[in-house]
Design an enzyme around this catalytic site. Sequence first.
Site, PDB file in Angstrom:
ATOM      1  N   SER A 124       0.814  -1.238  -0.079  1.00 38.18           N
ATOM      2  CA  SER A 124      -0.219   0.046   0.020  1.00 38.18           C
ATOM      3  C   SER A 124       0.857   1.206   0.002  1.00 38.18           C
ATOM      4  O   SER A 124       1.921   1.245   0.720  1.00 38.18           O
ATOM      5  CB  SER A 124      -0.886   0.010   1.318  1.00 38.18           C
ATOM      6  OG  SER A 124      -1.457   1.161   1.487  1.00 38.18           O
ATOM      7  N   TYR A 149      -1.469  -0.692  10.735  1.00 35.67           N
ATOM      8  CA  TYR A 149      -1.721  -1.134   9.490  1.00 35.67           C
ATOM      9  C   TYR A 149      -0.451  -0.948   8.440  1.00 35.67           C
ATOM     10  O   TYR A 149       0.067  -1.897   8.028  1.00 35.67           O
ATOM     11  CB  TYR A 149      -2.983  -0.860   8.826  1.00 35.67           C
ATOM     12  CG  TYR A 149      -3.212  -0.948   7.307  1.00 35.67           C
ATOM     13  CD1 TYR A 149      -3.094   0.418   6.503  1.00 35.67           C
ATOM     14  CD2 TYR A 149      -3.420  -2.310   6.962  1.00 35.67           C
ATOM     15  CE1 TYR A 149      -2.854   0.098   5.305  1.00 35.67           C
ATOM     16  CE2 TYR A 149      -3.499  -2.370   5.695  1.00 35.67           C
ATOM     17  CZ  TYR A 149      -3.207  -1.278   4.757  1.00 35.67           C
ATOM     18  OH  TYR A 149      -3.403  -1.645   3.234  1.00 35.67           O
ATOM     19  N   LYS A 153       2.517  -3.430   6.611  1.00 40.76           N
ATOM     20  CA  LYS A 153       3.036  -3.154   5.154  1.00 40.76           C
ATOM     21  C   LYS A 153       4.540  -3.115   5.308  1.00 40.76           C
ATOM     22  O   LYS A 153       5.037  -3.781   4.453  1.00 40.76           O
ATOM     23  CB  LYS A 153       2.122  -2.229   4.395  1.00 40.76           C
ATOM     24  CG  LYS A 153       0.742  -2.685   4.413  1.00 40.76           C
ATOM     25  CD  LYS A 153       0.526  -4.115   3.862  1.00 40.76           C
ATOM     26  CE  LYS A 153      -1.027  -4.483   3.753  1.00 40.76           C
ATOM     27  NZ  LYS A 153      -1.246  -5.641   2.979  1.00 40.76           N
TER      28      LYS A 153
HETATM   29  C1  WQD Z   1      -9.936   8.837   1.175  1.00 36.57           C
HETATM   30  C2  WQD Z   1     -10.056  10.295   1.608  1.00 36.57           C
HETATM   31  C3  WQD Z   1     -10.411  11.026   3.897  1.00 36.57           C
HETATM   32  C4  WQD Z   1     -14.289   9.014   4.273  1.00 36.57           C
HETATM   33  C5  WQD Z   1      -6.700   4.033   3.303  1.00 36.57           C
HETATM   34  C6  WQD Z   1      -5.455   3.161   3.560  1.00 36.57           C
HETATM   35  C7  WQD Z   1      -5.020   2.763   2.220  1.00 36.57           C
HETATM   36  C8  WQD Z   1      -6.180   1.962   1.653  1.00 36.57           C
HETATM   37  C9  WQD Z   1      -7.357   2.612   1.465  1.00 36.57           C
HETATM   38  C10 WQD Z   1      -6.115  -0.710   2.238  1.00 36.57           C
HETATM   39  C11 WQD Z   1      -9.221  10.967   2.788  1.00 36.57           C
HETATM   40  C12 WQD Z   1     -11.507  11.027   3.024  1.00 36.57           C
HETATM   41  C13 WQD Z   1     -13.222   9.419   3.779  1.00 36.57           C
HETATM   42  C14 WQD Z   1     -15.311   9.787   4.706  1.00 36.57           C
HETATM   43  C15 WQD Z   1     -13.931  11.711   3.983  1.00 36.57           C
HETATM   44  N1  WQD Z   1      -6.530   0.997   2.521  1.00 36.57           N
HETATM   45  N2  WQD Z   1     -12.888  10.896   3.635  1.00 36.57           N
HETATM   46  N3  WQD Z   1     -14.883  11.198   4.511  1.00 36.57           N
HETATM   47  O1  WQD Z   1      -7.662   6.879   4.159  1.00 36.57           O
HETATM   48  O2  WQD Z   1      -6.566   7.583   1.841  1.00 36.57           O
HETATM   49  O3  WQD Z   1      -6.533   5.181   2.523  1.00 36.57           O
HETATM   50  O4  WQD Z   1      -7.896   3.387   2.689  1.00 36.57           O
HETATM   51  O5  WQD Z   1      -6.004  -0.927   1.309  1.00 36.57           O
HETATM   52  O6  WQD Z   1      -3.930   1.664   2.473  1.00 36.57           O
HETATM   53  O7  WQD Z   1      -4.590   3.986   3.876  1.00 36.57           O
HETATM   54  O8  WQD Z   1      -8.624   5.966   2.253  1.00 36.57           O
HETATM   55  O9  WQD Z   1     -11.207   6.191   1.538  1.00 36.57           O
HETATM   56  O10 WQD Z   1     -10.654   6.082   3.871  1.00 36.57           O
HETATM   57  O11 WQD Z   1     -10.109   8.170   2.575  1.00 36.57           O
HETATM   58  O12 WQD Z   1     -13.639  12.855   3.887  1.00 36.57           O
HETATM   59  O13 WQD Z   1     -16.314   9.323   5.257  1.00 36.57           O
HETATM   60  O14 WQD Z   1     -11.561  10.881   1.756  1.00 36.57           O
HETATM   61  O15 WQD Z   1     -10.010  12.004   4.739  1.00 36.57           O
HETATM   62  O16 WQD Z   1      -8.756  12.155   2.646  1.00 36.57           O
HETATM   63  P1  WQD Z   1      -7.429   6.404   2.574  1.00 36.57           P
HETATM   64  P2  WQD Z   1     -10.165   6.555   2.550  1.00 36.57           P
END
Ligand code: WQD
Length: 335
Positions: A124, A149, A153
């Site tokens: 990741s 997490y 990785k």
């Molecule tokens: C994306 C953006 C949030 C939800 C993580 C892991 C990565 C992979 C994917 C496993 C961020 C914003 C989110 C919400 C929001 N995991 N957001 N409101 O955190 O970039 O990545 O998940 O494979 O390894 O690190 O993904 O989709 O959680 O967030 O504003 O209700 O959306 O702040 O900026 P992230 P995400």
Amino acid sequence: MKIIVTGGAGFIGSHTVVELIARGHEAIIVDNFSNSQPFIIDRIKEITGVSPKLYQVDCTDKKALKQVFENEKPEGVIHFAASKAVGESVLKPLLYYRNNLTSLINVLEIMKEEKVNNIVFSSSCTVYGSPDVIPVTEKTPIKKAESPYGNTKQIDEQILTDFQKANPLFNVSILRYFNPIGAHPTGKIGELPIGTPNNLIPFITQTAAGIRKQLTIFGDTYDTKDGSCIRDYIHVIDLAITHIKAIEKLKKENGIVDVYNVGTGVGSSVIEVIESFEEATKQKLNFRIGNPREGDISAIYADNTKIVSELEWKPKYNLKDALVHAWEWQKKLQK
Ligand code: WQD
């Protein structure tokens, strides 16, 4: 090739199994269904006409996992099986260290015992932490992980490179995913978050479907084009195909460690994603601006030059395609 796909009933795993079958490979699914559901296997058959062999096994159970390798004698492994929720890992670190490290160690020990030399590993972009320069290349320095997490990785990548050094004929391909999104265009497989989604896209589609009352944007005061966080959203099918290309490359090699950023090379902000979703699906989203989420980094997206040239791959789908496919999948889930 006959490939064992651990976590093969999961979101990325199931799409990878579909693409393996489409390219004439035999996929053997190993899954404990802790983050997936058995009906996905039937859906894979509906899409491909092939019902992949399934072993309901937990990769932390070495004895049961070894039995699968003895039965199947695979030529390679694509290892997805892991816990993957950043927030949950902060609350349950031991579960993450036990599952994500023990599973990989079991897989590698058995591969050595059974003389299986090719592994593609699901890593990741989280391993980069909060990068000083974006887009990130594979040479971008790895910083201290921001969650258990992300740390698992980083440790898993180190285990793989150390193991390969001690076993020179072994071949490793490490794929550093950015943000996997979307669903299969048939609407038969897609993301199945358990409970309240952590990730942005399932939260968006559940809000549009009326399951969630309102989407909260976690902060709009970041140092980015519109103040919301920037990520590199990659369609799950484009991501799946990189696994096939990676393991086909390994089959021709004798002793390598490949590392690839698997992203589109395009950074999109949360607000841009919401606007794209509304425009592509004609659904009005109910959202508000909330506080930043603990552990979030402001911006990251991939320099994908290396994978584009070495694996002769490029993304087929764009952000809108992925959002439409995710929405179609959500609507089918309601039926
Ligand atoms: C994306 C953006 C949030 C939800 C993580 C892991 C990565 C992979 C994917 C496993 C961020 C914003 C989110 C919400 C929001 N995991 N957001 N409101 O955190 O970039 O990545 O998940 O494979 O390894 O690190 O993904 O989709 O959680 O967030 O504003 O209700 O959306 O702040 O900026 P992230 P995400």
